[in-house]
Design an enzyme around this catalytic site. Structure first.
Site, PDB file in Angstrom:
ATOM      1  N   SER A  21      42.474  54.936  48.923  1.00 62.70           N
ATOM      2  CA  SER A  21      41.532  56.060  48.775  1.00 62.70           C
ATOM      3  C   SER A  21      41.916  57.296  49.597  1.00 62.70           C
ATOM      4  O   SER A  21      41.832  58.421  49.081  1.00 62.70           O
ATOM      5  CB  SER A  21      40.109  55.608  49.126  1.00 62.70           C
ATOM      6  N   LYS A  70      29.058  47.251  50.809  1.00 64.31           N
ATOM      7  CA  LYS A  70      28.430  47.985  49.699  1.00 64.31           C
ATOM      8  C   LYS A  70      26.927  47.692  49.559  1.00 64.31           C
ATOM      9  O   LYS A  70      26.142  48.587  49.258  1.00 64.31           O
ATOM     10  CB  LYS A  70      29.139  47.673  48.381  1.00 64.31           C
ATOM     11  N   ASN A  91      28.944  52.353  46.452  1.00 59.76           N
ATOM     12  CA  ASN A  91      30.317  52.661  46.885  1.00 59.76           C
ATOM     13  C   ASN A  91      30.446  54.144  47.243  1.00 59.76           C
ATOM     14  O   ASN A  91      31.510  54.569  47.680  1.00 59.76           O
ATOM     15  CB  ASN A  91      31.351  52.285  45.810  1.00 59.76           C
ATOM     16  N   ALA A 131      31.521  36.802  39.027  1.00 60.78           N
ATOM     17  CA  ALA A 131      30.115  37.176  39.197  1.00 60.78           C
ATOM     18  C   ALA A 131      29.861  37.767  40.581  1.00 60.78           C
ATOM     19  O   ALA A 131      28.770  37.644  41.116  1.00 60.78           O
ATOM     20  CB  ALA A 131      29.228  35.961  38.952  1.00 60.78           C
ATOM     21  N   GLY A 132      30.878  38.414  41.146  1.00 60.62           N
ATOM     22  CA  GLY A 132      30.710  39.079  42.438  1.00 60.62           C
ATOM     23  C   GLY A 132      30.254  40.515  42.242  1.00 60.62           C
ATOM     24  O   GLY A 132      29.756  40.897  41.173  1.00 60.62           O
ATOM     25  N   GLY A 133      30.463  41.334  43.272  1.00 67.40           N
ATOM     26  CA  GLY A 133      30.011  42.726  43.219  1.00 67.40           C
ATOM     27  C   GLY A 133      30.676  43.529  42.118  1.00 67.40           C
ATOM     28  O   GLY A 133      30.017  44.337  41.447  1.00 67.40           O
TER      29      GLY A 133
HETATM   30  P1  NDP Z   1      33.570  38.922  45.277  1.00 68.40           P
HETATM   31  O1  NDP Z   1      34.139  38.210  46.465  1.00 68.40           O
HETATM   32  O2  NDP Z   1      32.205  39.495  45.359  1.00 68.40           O
HETATM   33  O3  NDP Z   1      33.593  37.906  44.003  1.00 68.40           O
HETATM   34  C1  NDP Z   1      34.721  37.123  43.769  1.00 68.40           C
HETATM   35  C2  NDP Z   1      34.624  36.457  42.410  1.00 68.40           C
HETATM   36  O4  NDP Z   1      35.863  35.792  42.166  1.00 68.40           O
HETATM   37  C3  NDP Z   1      33.530  35.402  42.278  1.00 68.40           C
HETATM   38  O5  NDP Z   1      33.016  35.420  40.982  1.00 68.40           O
HETATM   39  C4  NDP Z   1      34.297  34.101  42.541  1.00 68.40           C
HETATM   40  O6  NDP Z   1      33.723  32.967  41.947  1.00 68.40           O
HETATM   41  C5  NDP Z   1      35.602  34.427  41.851  1.00 68.40           C
HETATM   42  N1  NDP Z   1      36.708  33.593  42.344  1.00 68.40           N
HETATM   43  C6  NDP Z   1      37.301  33.660  43.559  1.00 68.40           C
HETATM   44  N2  NDP Z   1      38.281  32.731  43.638  1.00 68.40           N
HETATM   45  C7  NDP Z   1      38.294  32.076  42.444  1.00 68.40           C
HETATM   46  C8  NDP Z   1      39.063  31.009  41.934  1.00 68.40           C
HETATM   47  N3  NDP Z   1      40.021  30.423  42.659  1.00 68.40           N
HETATM   48  N4  NDP Z   1      38.817  30.595  40.659  1.00 68.40           N
HETATM   49  C9  NDP Z   1      37.854  31.180  39.921  1.00 68.40           C
HETATM   50  N5  NDP Z   1      37.071  32.202  40.354  1.00 68.40           N
HETATM   51  C10 NDP Z   1      37.293  32.641  41.616  1.00 68.40           C
HETATM   52  O7  NDP Z   1      34.644  40.035  44.896  1.00 68.40           O
HETATM   53  P2  NDP Z   1      34.388  41.465  44.201  1.00 68.40           P
HETATM   54  O8  NDP Z   1      33.488  41.269  43.042  1.00 68.40           O
HETATM   55  O9  NDP Z   1      34.015  42.462  45.229  1.00 68.40           O
HETATM   56  O10 NDP Z   1      35.869  41.846  43.710  1.00 68.40           O
HETATM   57  C11 NDP Z   1      36.490  41.144  42.638  1.00 68.40           C
HETATM   58  C12 NDP Z   1      37.803  41.810  42.313  1.00 68.40           C
HETATM   59  O11 NDP Z   1      37.589  43.106  41.780  1.00 68.40           O
HETATM   60  C13 NDP Z   1      38.708  41.988  43.544  1.00 68.40           C
HETATM   61  O12 NDP Z   1      39.979  41.527  43.203  1.00 68.40           O
HETATM   62  C14 NDP Z   1      38.740  43.472  43.769  1.00 68.40           C
HETATM   63  O13 NDP Z   1      40.005  43.888  44.248  1.00 68.40           O
HETATM   64  C15 NDP Z   1      38.483  44.027  42.374  1.00 68.40           C
HETATM   65  N6  NDP Z   1      37.855  45.357  42.412  1.00 68.40           N
HETATM   66  C16 NDP Z   1      38.518  46.417  41.854  1.00 68.40           C
HETATM   67  C17 NDP Z   1      37.961  47.680  41.862  1.00 68.40           C
HETATM   68  C18 NDP Z   1      38.726  48.815  41.267  1.00 68.40           C
HETATM   69  O14 NDP Z   1      38.315  49.967  41.458  1.00 68.40           O
HETATM   70  N7  NDP Z   1      39.786  48.582  40.523  1.00 68.40           N
HETATM   71  C19 NDP Z   1      36.633  47.937  42.456  1.00 68.40           C
HETATM   72  C20 NDP Z   1      36.011  46.761  43.004  1.00 68.40           C
HETATM   73  C21 NDP Z   1      36.622  45.523  42.992  1.00 68.40           C
HETATM   74  P3  NDP Z   1      32.555  32.107  42.691  1.00 68.40           P
HETATM   75  O15 NDP Z   1      31.279  32.889  42.495  1.00 68.40           O
HETATM   76  O16 NDP Z   1      32.565  30.818  41.988  1.00 68.40           O
HETATM   77  O17 NDP Z   1      32.971  32.020  44.137  1.00 68.40           O
END
Ligand code: NDP
Length: 285
Positions: A21, A70, A91, A131-133
Site C-alpha cells: 500500500s 479491521k 479497511n 468464510a473469513g473477512g
Molecule cells: P481469514 O483468516 O479471516 O480467513 C481465512 C479463511 O481461509 C477461512 O475461511 C479458513 O477456513 C480458510 N482456510 C485457512 N486455511 C485453510 C486450509 N488449509 N484449508 C481450507 N481452508 C482454509 O483471512 P481473510 O479473510 O482476511 O483473508 C483471506 C485471503 O484473502 C488472504 O489470503 C488475503 O491475503 C486475501 N485478501 C486479499 C485482498 C486483496 O485486496 N486482494 C484483501 C483482503 C484479503 P476456516 O474458517 O475453516 O478456518
C-alpha cells in the site's frame, strides 16, 4: 517533498512490512501532484484506539486498516458506511470535522477488478470458498451487485453459516446464499459461473489449492483468487490447466486503494499508476 501543508495518510495493521500500500499510494500522490505522504505503522490491538485518535488529532487525511484490526476499527469509528456495517469491518478510515468515518472498499475493489477483467456479477452464480473477512466483503459485494446465487463453501461450515447470517439479515438476500462444506460441496461447483478462492490457502508458495477436484466446474467459469502474491497460486494454476480464465488479487488490492481516495479526497485514485507501482514493488521483493 514534505512541507507544513503535507497531509498524512497511514496504514494501521500488524504486521505491515509485507504491504504494497505505501508504494501504491505514494506513487499515486507523486503522479497527481497531491501534497500527501503515506506511512505504514505496526500497531498492537491495545494501541489501536490511541493510534486512531492520534491520527484524528494530527489532522491526518485518512488511514487504511489491515489484518488484524479491521473489525476493531469499525467499532472504534464515530460513523460508518452501510457497506462497512454489512461487512462488519473497516479497511478505510476518514478523519473529517473531528470525526472518524469507517468505510469498506474491499468489496467494491473486488467488483471493479472483475469488471476490469471483463466479468460482471449480475445474474451470475458465484462459488465463494472461505468464510473469513475477505469472503465476507466478497459475499456482500456479490449480493449488492445482484448475483443470482452464492454458494459459500468453507472448511468450517459453522463459520460460513455465521457469515451468511450476518451479511444477509434479510430473507430475500439470505435465500440467495447456500452454505456447504468445502469437503462436500454437492452440486455447487457444477453451477458456478465464478469460482473464488477467498481462503488464505495459497499465501505460501508451496500451499495446495483449496479446491482439489475441478471436474464438475463448467468450461465457461472464471476462477478468481484474492491472493495477490504469489501471482499464480496453486488454485489459479489448476484453473489454467483446466483451460479457465483467471483473475488474481492484484486488481482488488489496487481498486480498494483507488476507492480509499474517494473516501479521503472525494475523487477516485489513479488505478493505473497504483497498479504499476504495486507490480514494481512486487518485482523488487
Ligand atoms: P481469514 O483468516 O479471516 O480467513 C481465512 C479463511 O481461509 C477461512 O475461511 C479458513 O477456513 C480458510 N482456510 C485457512 N486455511 C485453510 C486450509 N488449509 N484449508 C481450507 N481452508 C482454509 O483471512 P481473510 O479473510 O482476511 O483473508 C483471506 C485471503 O484473502 C488472504 O489470503 C488475503 O491475503 C486475501 N485478501 C486479499 C485482498 C486483496 O485486496 N486482494 C484483501 C483482503 C484479503 P476456516 O474458517 O475453516 O478456518
Amino acid at each position: 517533498m514534505v512541507d507544513p501543508e503535507t497531509k498524512l495518510c497511514a496504514l494501521l495493521g500488524n504486521p505491515v512490512s509485507h504491504s504494497g500500500s505505501p508504494a501504491m499510494h505514494n506513487a499515486a500522490f507523486q503522479a497527481t501532484g497531491r501534497n500527501a505522504k503515506y506511512l505504514a505503522f505496526a500497531v498492537t490491538a491495545d494501541q489501536l484506539p490511541a493510534a486512531i485518535r492520534g491520527l484524528l488529532a494530527l489532522g491526518a487525511a485518512g488511514a487504511n486498516v489491515t489484518v488484524p484490526h479491521k473489525e476493531q476499527a469499525l467499532r472504534l469509528a464515530d460513523q460508518s458506511t452501510e457497506r462497512a456495517q454489512k461487512t462488519g469491518a473497516a479497511n478505510v478510515l476518514t478523519f473529517r470535522d473531528g470525526q472518524v468515518i469507517a468505510d469498506n472498499t474491499d468489496g467494491i475493489g473486488f467488483v471493479q477488478s472483475l469488471r476490469e477483467a471483463g466479468t460482471e456479477i449480475r445474474d451470475r452464480t458465484v462459488v465463494v470458498i472461505g468464510a473469513g473477512g475477505a469472503a465476507r466483503a466478497v459475499v456482500w459485494a456479490c449480493l449488492d451487485q445482484g448475483a443470482r446465487r452464492i454458494f459459500l463453501l468453507n472448511r468450517t461450515v459453522e463459520r460460513a453459516q455465521e457469515l451468511a447470517r450476518v451479511v444477509a439479515p434479510d430473507t430475500e438476500d439470505r435465500d440467495r446464499i447456500q452454505v456447504a462444506s468445502l469437503a462436500e460441496p454437492g452440486t455447487a461447483l457444477s453451477q458456478g459461473d465464478i469460482i473464488i478462492n477467498a481462503t488464505s490457502l495459497g499465501l505460501r508458495a508451496d500451499d495446495p489449492s483449496p479446491l482439489r477436484d475441478w471436474t464438475a466446474v463448467p468450461d465457461h467459469a472464471v476462477a478468481v483468487d484474492l491472493i495477490y502474491a504469489p501471482h499464480v497460486t496453486a488454485f489459479l494454476a489448476a484453473a489454467q490447466e483446466r483451460g479457465l480464465p483467471t483473475v488474481d488479487g492484484q486488481g482488488m488490492l489496487v481498486w480498494q486503494a483507488a476507492y480509499s481516495w474517494q473516501a479521503w479526497f472525494g475523487e477516485l485514485g489513479p488505478a493505473g499508476v497504483m497498479a504499476a507501482a504495486l507490480q514494481a514493488w512486487l518485482n523488487s521483493r
